[in-house]
Design a protein around this motif. Structure first.
Motif, PDB file in Angstrom:
ATOM      1  N   ALA A  38       0.869  -1.109   0.031  1.00 43.04           N
ATOM      2  CA  ALA A  38       0.132  -0.080  -0.057  1.00 43.04           C
ATOM      3  C   ALA A  38       0.909   1.339   0.000  1.00 43.04           C
ATOM      4  N   THR A  39       1.961   1.162   0.780  1.00 44.71           N
ATOM      5  CA  THR A  39       2.771   2.480   0.905  1.00 44.71           C
ATOM      6  C   THR A  39       3.779   2.540  -0.464  1.00 44.71           C
ATOM      7  N   MET A  40       3.840   1.299  -1.290  1.00 45.05           N
ATOM      8  CA  MET A  40       4.918   1.467  -2.089  1.00 45.05           C
ATOM      9  C   MET A  40       5.215   2.779  -2.882  1.00 45.05           C
ATOM     10  N   PRO A  41       4.041   3.341  -3.495  1.00 47.91           N
ATOM     11  CA  PRO A  41       4.555   4.402  -4.322  1.00 47.91           C
ATOM     12  C   PRO A  41       5.193   5.856  -3.628  1.00 47.91           C
ATOM     13  N   VAL A  42       5.064   5.842  -2.449  1.00 44.60           N
ATOM     14  CA  VAL A  42       5.696   6.770  -1.567  1.00 44.60           C
ATOM     15  C   VAL A  42       7.131   6.251  -1.111  1.00 44.60           C
ATOM     16  N   GLY A  64      -0.343   4.269 -11.836  1.00 46.54           N
ATOM     17  CA  GLY A  64      -1.417   5.586 -12.216  1.00 46.54           C
ATOM     18  C   GLY A  64      -2.527   4.849 -12.627  1.00 46.54           C
ATOM     19  N   MET A  65      -2.647   3.513 -13.051  1.00 48.62           N
ATOM     20  CA  MET A  65      -3.844   2.950 -13.269  1.00 48.62           C
ATOM     21  C   MET A  65      -4.637   2.561 -11.825  1.00 48.62           C
ATOM     22  N   GLN A  66      -3.910   2.342 -10.903  1.00 47.77           N
ATOM     23  CA  GLN A  66      -4.214   2.250  -9.654  1.00 47.77           C
ATOM     24  C   GLN A  66      -5.113   3.305  -8.914  1.00 47.77           C
ATOM     25  N   MET A  67      -4.252   4.394  -9.268  1.00 48.42           N
ATOM     26  CA  MET A  67      -4.903   5.492  -8.765  1.00 48.42           C
ATOM     27  C   MET A  67      -6.242   5.866  -9.540  1.00 48.42           C
ATOM     28  N   TYR A  75      19.848   4.921  -8.471  1.00 47.40           N
ATOM     29  CA  TYR A  75      19.256   5.312  -9.625  1.00 47.40           C
ATOM     30  C   TYR A  75      18.958   4.822 -10.722  1.00 47.40           C
ATOM     31  N   GLU A  76      19.689   3.525 -10.784  1.00 46.97           N
ATOM     32  CA  GLU A  76      19.137   2.641 -12.053  1.00 46.97           C
ATOM     33  C   GLU A  76      17.784   2.188 -11.728  1.00 46.97           C
ATOM     34  N   GLY A  77      17.684   1.679 -10.308  1.00 49.09           N
ATOM     35  CA  GLY A  77      16.422   0.975  -9.836  1.00 49.09           C
ATOM     36  C   GLY A  77      15.141   1.948 -10.152  1.00 49.09           C
ATOM     37  N   LEU A  78      15.512   3.349  -9.616  1.00 43.81           N
ATOM     38  CA  LEU A  78      14.598   4.200  -9.729  1.00 43.81           C
ATOM     39  C   LEU A  78      14.306   4.615 -11.098  1.00 43.81           C
ATOM     40  N   LEU A  79      14.906   4.748 -11.978  1.00 43.52           N
ATOM     41  CA  LEU A  79      14.612   5.048 -13.208  1.00 43.52           C
ATOM     42  C   LEU A  79      13.706   3.731 -13.975  1.00 43.52           C
ATOM     43  N   VAL A  84       6.785   0.986 -13.308  1.00 40.65           N
ATOM     44  CA  VAL A  84       5.959   0.603 -12.047  1.00 40.65           C
ATOM     45  C   VAL A  84       4.935   1.906 -12.092  1.00 40.65           C
ATOM     46  N   VAL A  85       5.301   2.961 -12.594  1.00 44.68           N
ATOM     47  CA  VAL A  85       4.601   4.187 -12.346  1.00 44.68           C
ATOM     48  C   VAL A  85       3.181   4.209 -13.606  1.00 44.68           C
TER      49      VAL A  85
END
Lengths: 479, 492
Positions: B269-273, B301-304, B286-290, B296-297
């Motif tokens: 549940a808290t994953m996006p933040v 977005g679909m989740q939101m 940063y590789e993981g972030l990209l 995942v984003v």
């Protein structure tokens, strides 16, 4: 007991080794280090000599020896006799290497002296410069590898019968049992391989000593790519922005500065705030890029005043208040205010790019400069070009894309114009992304280190030409 | 007189050594100097050589010459190169010698070790060559950590050597003459002299050997079999992998697994933040972030969208509720409860495995079989992320999400507002398509579980240069021909 044998055999080796050497193992290249032996240069020159040797080993065409070993195995006392002995032992090439320091620049002179006609190495002297000592061996190795042939030239050592020969290339040269083609199209079957020679069958008549060329694959592009990556890594380590931050992460600071410090700074002092924000990355005693500040100020003023100007100053200043605005003006107002953070970021990137160039420091994430430039351009118009130091290109893309975005917003209701502006925007964005990846960084210390190494170059600017200012734009790629 | 006695002694030595090699004792091996130029390189090189010698001694398949003496003689005659060592060791009657080099790079070290065989079937050729890069510096590590790193590299080289090295054992009157006890089925070769000392091994029959005796009715004489050491290679690999796990991972505990299970929903549940800021950004991954932004984003977005466009709210406004509307709503809940877990696992396991790779203390929660099973059951690539395989993790993540969405879409029952009757008309679900997606999802889940459990943790300290895919354009213009093309090579 075995230890005793070992010692005895070392003695045996020292006596018979010299005789066995010339028969079994070819000596193609002798590397002579003529550097003056100050401790620093001595260390660097021996590493460079080793790197040159390794380059020949990676080249897999000419078996290298350093001069010391060569003198030892040929039982030669004086270095002056090297050339004479080299002729005697069938050496093909002598490489003279000298490393020295001129001011802050390390220099390496490589002189190639072929002792027989070679298609690859010509008699020449090349000079390598670097301000980073670690790059001298790498650059020397690269020069050696670049001079290797794409094919494997071999000599017929012995003719056994009409079609069977012994050639002077074996596993060391990358050969293994199997079929190869010669460059003239004939087939060469490698029947048996030793380390430095092979027994082959070719349906053609050759004489002993004749040279043939095998289509044997090489790994030069990969090895040169690896050397380039190491040079790039060394430059990044030497000129990293981390040294400005006393160990703090420059990457984290750059993200924080872009996302938090700079927007706040620009709200307080538009344009100049971008320069002040560079201090968060450790820059001190720096000066701003004033033209960049004026451009940013002009852009901010335009973004704030364009809609009121279009409405003859009769419309509300704030975008969220409709007032007397037309729909197009209302949309444009929202767009222009919404893109103010983009302008601030562009102004910040411009100041950073200027500061990096002036203070001879490389931006964060420079180890992966192409990926970072791509990401920067994907998020901020012109971001990747600013990142690589092309500030004029960065401004050009930013102004073009922001203008197209404004036009797209303004003419949103006109389907035809909307398609044209959207298409132009997408097209230019794609060009920018490609440009950001292929452009070479223009930071002087970087270009100096890779001066012989540029593959792709894109540049544009103004320069005096025959007493007249001249606009130039060029793109070239070296293969 | 004195010279004569030395000569006699040397001849005696020759006879003894040749005799000792003729009976095919254990291969006589010399583990030569691994060179380094700087003090740091020499430190690592010395450790590496010592560990190679130790591993070789523990294997008991080599008859090693005294390493100190060998090193002393190498230094005395400045004999470090392959060419020099080939002659030197041939005269010594060795069957195998090993030399290497450590060089420092901006990001760490590059280690190159090569082994050369002097007997049949090599006759002076290279048996294997091992090149690897190690990131970081060993100077800031304790002696124990530096030794662990060197030992791991040494073990990997020894694995390669044992996989490639073969020793001939001659059969005389159906008996294998060897120090090794040989069992199994082998190909029997005869040595064919082609010319001078060029030889070729000619395969004859396959023979079954039991306790060094050839089974069956055939009579085999003057032929040989090649003994390999693949079992030893496997044993070294297993031993050092297990040992590293013991060193770097905390002992598996039920409490850890229970915490992981209890933490699944809050983590998802808290994953996006939590993941971008406290995971990737805090660990400077940063590789993981990209990758997270790219992969995942869109699902977030679909989740939101799904959770903010509830079918109940749409009902209040008498809007039609399509399959997509309902599927997105269900998908939002799926992402909230479970779908965010893979990203959560990725962001944290990546930094934990990084610690483990370089022996930076003990890492908790990792290396537990129960966690592996639970996370692979949870799916979406969680298990693969847990073991450090990002590419596979994202592959399972996408394919699972697509199947889940397909299942939810076909399970969803769309509703249309019938304004004439002032009520909703609800359509049926696509049952057959739902079952198809459910079956597909089950298959993927089974494959994922098996795959996850079968792969090792990515905790190797080295990055092997020889395992990669290279795609390079080819342009060449020379005297012979012009070539334009693209070359693709996979090294493994």
């Amino acid at each position: 007991m075995r230890n005793a044998f070992l010692i005895v055999w070392c003695a045996v080796y020292s006596v018979i080794g010299t005789a066995a050497y010339a028969d079994d193992v070819p000596i193609d290249v002798v590397i002579v280090n003529t550097s003056v032996d100050t401790p620093m240069i001595k260390a660097l020159s021996s590493i460079t000599s080793e790197a040159i040797k390794e380059a020949f080993e990676n080249g897999r065409q000419l078996v290298p020896y350093d001069a010391q070993t060569f003198l030892q195995i040929t039982n030669t006392k004086s270095a002056d006799e090297i050339v004479g002995k080299a002729h005697l032992y069938g050496v093909s090439l002598i490489v003279y290497m000298q490393v020295f320091l001129v001011g802050p620049v390390y220099t390496c002179n490589l002189t190639f002296k072929p002792l027989e006609a070679m298609s690859t190495f010509k008699e020449e002297t090349i000079t390598i410069h670097s301000t980073i000592p670690k790059n001298i061996p790498l650059k020397a190795a690269k020069e050696i590898l670049k001079r290797h042939s794409d094919f494997l030239p071999v000599t017929i050592k012995q003719k056994i019968n009409t079609n069977t020969y012994i050639i002077d290339a074996g596993q060391w040269h990358g050969l293994q049992q199997g079929r190869y083609t010669l460059t003239d199209g004939a087939e060469c079957v490698v029947v048996s391989v030793k380390r430095y020679s092979a027994l082959v069958t070719i349906h053609a008549d050759y004489n002993e000593g004749q040279q043939i060329t095998l289509n044997a694959g090489n790994k030069f592009p990969m090895i040169i790519k690896r050397i380039d990556a190491q040079i790039h890594e060394n430059i990044n380590q030497e000129y990293s922005g981390k040294k400005l931050l006393k160990g703090d992460s420059d990457g984290k600071r750059a993200i924080e500065a872009t996302c938090v410090v700079n927007p706040l700074g620009n709200i307080v002092l538009p344009g100049y705030g971008a320069f002040l924000s560079t201090h968060y990355l450790g820059f001190s005693h720096s000066e701003p890029d004033w033209p960049g500040i004026y451009v940013a100020l002009g852009a901010v003023a335009t973004q704030l005043m364009l809609v009121p100007a279009l409405g003859n100053l009769d419309v509300n200043f704030f975008p969220w208040v409709n007032g007397n605005k037309t729909n197009a003006q209302y949309r444009l107002g929202i767009y222009l205010w919404a893109t103010l953070p983009v302008t601030y970021t562009v102004a910040f990137f411009n100041q950073l790019s200027y500061a990096y160039q002036k203070q001879k420091v490389l931006p964060p994430f420079f180890l992966h400069d192409d990926v970072t430039a791509f990401v920067a351009s994907a998020i901020v118009p012109g971001g990747g070009l600013f990142y690589k130091g092309h500030r004029l290109w960065g401004h050009t893309y930013w102004l073009t894309e922001c203008s197209l975005g404004g036009l797209l917003t303004y003419y949103w209701e006109d389907g035809g114009k909307r398609a044209v502006f959207a298409g132009a925007f997408i097209g230019i964005k794609l060009i920018e992304l490609i440009h950001a990846v292929i452009a070479s960084p223009v930071y002087s210390m970087y270009t100096y280190e890779l001066s012989n190494n540029e593959n792709v170059h894109v540049d544009v600017g103004m320069a005096p030409f025959q007493n007249e200012p001249c606009f130039y734009a060029y793109f070239f790629k070296n293969y | 007189m004195k010279q004569d006695s030395i000569k006699k002694y040397i001849i005696l030595c020759v006879v003894f050594i040749l005799a000792s090699t003729l009976v095919y004792a254990k291969p006589k091996a010399g583990f030569g100097i691994i060179r380094g130029f700087s003090s740091e390189e020499m430190f690592l090189a010395t450790l590496l050589r010592q560990h190679i010698i130790n591993i070789a001694a523990s294997l008991q398949i080599f008859d090693s010459v005294n390493p100190e003496n060998l090193a002393r003689q190498q230094q005395r005659y400045a004999c470090y190169d392959e060419q020099c060592m080939l002659l030197f060791t041939r005269e010594m009657g060795l069957s195998l010698f090993v030399i290497g080099k450590v060089s420092q790079t901006a990001s760490g070290y590059r280690v190159h070790i090569a082994a050369y065989g002097l007997d049949i079937p090599y006759n002076g050729k290279e048996v294997c060559s091992y090149t690897a890069t190690v990131k970081g510096t060993i100077m800031d590590k304790s002696d124990r950590e530096a030794s662990y790193i060197a030992e791991e590299i040494a073990s990997q080289f020894m694995v390669l050597l044992c996989q490639r090295f073969q020793v001939p054992a001659y059969i005389s009157h159906n008996t294998v003459v060897s120090d090794f006890t040989i069992n199994g089925t082998f190909t029997c070769y005869t040595v064919e002299m082609l010319h001078d000392d060029f030889v070729s091994l000619k395969p004859m029959d396959n023979v079954t050997i039991v306790n060094n005796i050839v089974a069956g009715n055939g009579v085999y004489n003057d032929c040989m079999v090649l003994i390999d050491f693949k079992k030893e290679a496997e044993a070294i690999q297993q031993f050092y992998y297990g040992r590293k796990q013991e060193i770097v991972f905390n002992k598996a505990a039920w409490e850890d697994s229970c915490s992981l299970i209890a933490f699944t929903i809050p983590a998802s549940a808290t994953m996006p933040v939590v993941v971008p800021f406290f995971g990737y950004y805090a660990n400077e991954d940063y590789e993981g972030l990209l990758l997270w932004i790219g992969n995942v984003v869109p699902y977030t977005g679909m989740q939101m969208w799904g959770l903010t466009h509830k079918p109940d709210t749409m009902k209040k406004h008498h809007e039609d509720i399509s399959r997509h509307d309902r599927a997105l709503y269900y998908f939002g809940w799926y992402m909230l409860f479970v779908g965010g877990m893979p990203s959560f696992v990725d962001s944290f396991s990546h930094s934990y495995l990084e610690q483990a790779r370089y022996y930076k203390g003990k890492v908790s929660t990792m290396g537990d079989k129960k966690n592996e099973v639970y996370l692979s059951l949870l799916g979406g690539g969680s298990g693969m992320f847990y073991k450090g395989y990002r590419a596979w993790g994202y592959w399972y993540f996408h394919i699972t999400n697509l199947c889940v969405y397909g299942l939810l879409y076909n399970y969803a029952r769309p509703s249309e507002w019938d304004s004439a009757n002032q009520r909703y008309r609800t359509h049926d679900a696509n049952k057959s398509a739902s079952y198809a997606f459910l079956s597909l999802l089950s298959v993927i889940k089974i494959v994922e579980i098996v795959h996850t459990l079968s792969v090792p943790y990515t905790i190797s300290v080295v990055e092997q240069e020889d395992s990669r895919i290279e795609v390079l354009p080819v342009f060449a213009v020379n005297d012979y021909e012009k070539i334009t093309g693209i070359a693709c090579a996979m090294h493994f």
